[in-house]
Design a protein around this motif. Structure first.
Motif, PDB file in Angstrom:
ATOM      1  N   LEU A   1       0.874  -1.420   0.110  1.00 54.87           N
ATOM      2  CA  LEU A   1      -0.030   0.207  -0.048  1.00 54.87           C
ATOM      3  C   LEU A   1       0.949   1.005   0.332  1.00 54.87           C
ATOM      4  N   GLY A   2       1.650   1.119   0.447  1.00 54.19           N
ATOM      5  CA  GLY A   2       2.413   2.680   0.512  1.00 54.19           C
ATOM      6  C   GLY A   2       3.681   2.845  -0.633  1.00 54.19           C
ATOM      7  N   SER A   3       3.854   1.829  -1.544  1.00 55.12           N
ATOM      8  CA  SER A   3       4.345   1.698  -3.020  1.00 55.12           C
ATOM      9  C   SER A   3       3.883   2.713  -3.853  1.00 55.12           C
ATOM     10  N   PHE A   4       2.090   3.131  -3.217  1.00 60.04           N
ATOM     11  CA  PHE A   4       1.601   3.633  -4.425  1.00 60.04           C
ATOM     12  C   PHE A   4       0.903   5.076  -3.888  1.00 60.04           C
ATOM     13  N   ASP A   5       0.912   5.921  -4.460  1.00 56.27           N
ATOM     14  CA  ASP A   5      -0.306   7.226  -4.077  1.00 56.27           C
ATOM     15  C   ASP A   5      -2.138   7.053  -4.714  1.00 56.27           C
ATOM     16  N   ALA A   6      -1.393   6.393  -6.101  1.00 59.84           N
ATOM     17  CA  ALA A   6      -2.880   6.691  -6.495  1.00 59.84           C
ATOM     18  C   ALA A   6      -4.123   6.041  -6.332  1.00 59.84           C
TER      19      ALA A   6
END
Length: 142
Positions: free
Chosen positions: A20-25
């Protein structure tokens, strides 16, 4: 490309928090793993998705963080609307052929389980707003 070649590499454990911490979209799921012909997807959401339906598959939701409302159109004619509210840790399955619209006023993180290749906007849908990614999932990058 064969299905086997398209599988995400899962030879090492993946921490849900890292995924979950690997993207913001928002409204743009990432494929964490595949189990047989099913994707295990994670997504971040905020605001409203789009009314849509998956004619041939159920859709599994697990709220990892935050809260999620899912508006449903039930009943014999599909015109009876109701809302289910999922708190952190709650699981809900939207049955196939049920029109639904996920939404989260304050934002949420989700784990989804559905057949590989399933579109985020289903087989039929209302007009897709710009903030919703119409996709079959993106590869998780770590």
């Amino acid at each position: 490309m064969t299905k086997e070649a398209a599988r995400p590499a899962t030879t090492e454990p993946i921490l849900l928090t890292d995924a979950l911490g690997s993207f913001d979209a928002l409204w743009s799921p990432r494929i964490m793993a595949r189990v047989n012909d099913y994707d295990v997807r994670v997504a971040k959401v905020h605001g409203e998705h789009v009314w849509h339906v998956h004619e041939n598959t159920d859709e599994f939701f697990l709220v990892v963080d935050g809260a999620l409302d899912i508006d449903l159109r039930d009943g014999a004619t599909g015109q009876d609307e109701r809302t289910v509210t999922l708190a952190r840790g709650a699981v809900f399955v939207v049955p196939r052929s049920t029109w639904h619209r996920p939404r989260s006023a304050d934002g949420a993180s989700l784990l989804l389980f559905e057949p590989s290749g399933t579109s985020t906007v289903g087989d039929a849908h209302d007009p897709v707003p710009d903030h919703v990614d119409a996709t079959t999932g993106h590869a998780l990058t770590r």
